[in-house]
Write an enzyme that holds these catalytic residues in place. Structure first.
Site, PDB file in Angstrom:
ATOM      1  CG  ASP A 183      -1.791   1.207   1.323  1.00 51.48           C
ATOM      2  OD1 ASP A 183      -2.554   1.430   0.364  1.00 51.48           O
ATOM      3  OD2 ASP A 183      -1.729   1.941   2.322  1.00 51.48           O
ATOM      4  CD  GLU A 277      -3.392   1.301  -3.172  1.00 55.28           C
ATOM      5  OE1 GLU A 277      -4.400   1.907  -2.792  1.00 55.28           O
ATOM      6  OE2 GLU A 277      -2.253   1.532  -2.753  1.00 55.28           O
ATOM      7  CG  ASP A 359      -1.492   3.161   6.006  1.00 54.50           C
ATOM      8  OD1 ASP A 359      -2.575   3.445   5.461  1.00 54.50           O
ATOM      9  OD2 ASP A 359      -0.748   4.007   6.523  1.00 54.50           O
TER      10      ASP A 359
END
Ligand SMILES: [Zn+2]
Length: 377
Positions: A183, A277, A359
């Site tokens: 992340d 991502e 996170d």
């Protein structure tokens, strides 16, 4: 697999070598500008350009007229000409603007030379370059492969660099049977599904503060010079400060680049599947007050390093869709909580009562989603 790799190192030329580098840069610029002039004239008259080969033949003649051109690396001059020809080709294809004259005052001064008959090599902590001979090199990593070309550059800070392009055969890395989710965060640079966090903003923040201070000083110096009626080009205090700021910028850039190289190599070595991502869209959705341009640049540089290294070493990158709610789901039981504002750094799942770091939980969800999409494919 044969791949091209670029290396950039600081070099420490001797006084004579410095002079020769300056001359080579000057001569390359002279050749570029002279033929650009001819090219422009021909283009105006006929609507067509010249050719590399005709100019190359003329360059040989030119060296008889301007004998000082013979003092420098002849391949650098040819490269300068090739560079001009390529710029014109791209211009005719409407891929870029018409080439412009090179100025002595450009921020970065450089020349490029190509490998022919082993005229370049790395010898211990030195690099052998045409005409220059051996130049001391700050070799921070080993250069592997066949050298294709080298660009010698002098930065505004007065430092010298060489960028080397090599062709090398890379072998896939051993499989580790390990997968990881990443992340890319705001407080931390990256948070991993195995629970560790990578915080790079401690040093960039410190450097940024210093950079801001020195930049303010630079504007003050500019104002002082203006008040005294001195042209900035002749204002010594201003010029000195300008070099200092340039050196700082360079240091920040180099440190960041080094950091990203090490981190990405580490991840590729230790994991077979890396889930991350999709940044392009994340950028649009992010709160701009929080996002600093510096992290934007680092993130995309980081992802691109991961991508090409994965390709080289036979690893897999899985990009997760922008719509995947990585921070809303409980990675333990799968319960979806709904949107959480950015101030919430940790939370407890009302269903399974697991306490989550925001996170780390997100990176674990990214990993699970990545593995799931990979299994579907
Ligand atoms: Zn739960």
């Amino acid at each position: 697999m044969l791949v091209k790799k670029a290396y950039k190192f600081c070099i420490y030329p001797s006084k004579e070598q410095e002079t020769l580098i300056a001359k080579t840069i000057g001569c390359s610029r002279f050749v570029f500008n002279r033929f650009l002039g001819q090219w422009n004239d021909t283009y105006k008259e006929t609507g067509k350009g010249l050719t590399y080969s005709s100019c190359s033949a003329e360059l040989t003649q030119l060296k008889k007229e301007f004998v000082w051109l013979k003092e420098v690396d002849s391949i650098a001059l040819q490269s300068s000409l090739k560079n001009l020809a390529d710029s014109y080709t791209r211009f005719f294809k409407k891929q870029n603007k018409a080439p412009r004259f090179k100025s002595k005052k450009n921020q970065v001064q450089s020349y490029t030379t190509k490998e022919t008959n082993s005229n370049m090599a790395i010898v211990d902590n030195k690099i052998k370059l045409p005409k220059l001979g051996l130049v001391r090199l700050a070799k921070s990593r080993e250069v592997e492969g066949r050298i294709l070309n080298a660009t010698v550059r002098r930065n505004p800070s007065g430092k010298f660099f060489v960028s080397i392009l090599v062709e090398t055969d890379v072998q896939p890395l051993k499989k580790t049977e390990s997968s990881i989710g990443i992340d890319l965060g705001i407080t931390d640079f990256a948070v991993f599904s195995d629970g560790h966090k990578m915080d790079n903003h401690t040093f960039t923040a410190k450097m940024e503060k210093k950079l801001k201070r020195e930049q303010r000083k630079l504007s003050r110096r500019a104002l002082q010079a203006k008040n005294k009626g001195i042209h900035l080009f002749d204002a010594q205090n201003y010029q000195k400060q300008k070099r200092k700021v340039a050196r700082l910028h360079e240091r920040v850039r180099n440190q960041r680049d080094d950091f990203l190289h090490k981190l990405s190599t580490d991840i590729i070595k230790n994991h077979d599947v890396i889930c991350i991502e999709d940044l392009n869209t994340k950028g649009m959705l992010r709160n701009h007050k929080l996002a600093k341009s510096i992290s934007d640049v680092s993130w995309s540089a980081f992802v691109s390093k991961l991508e090409y290294k994965a390709k080289w070493y036979g690893k897999t990158i899985v990009k997760i869709s922008r719509w995947f709610p990585s921070s809303q789901i409980c990675s333990e039981c799968g319960h979806q909580e709904g949107k959480k504002s950015l101030e919430i750094r940790d939370w407890t799942c009302p269903i399974c009562h697991k306490h989550h770091d925001r996170d780390i939980n997100a990176s674990q969800n990214i990993l699970a989603e990545g593995v799931r999409t990979l299994d579907l494919a």
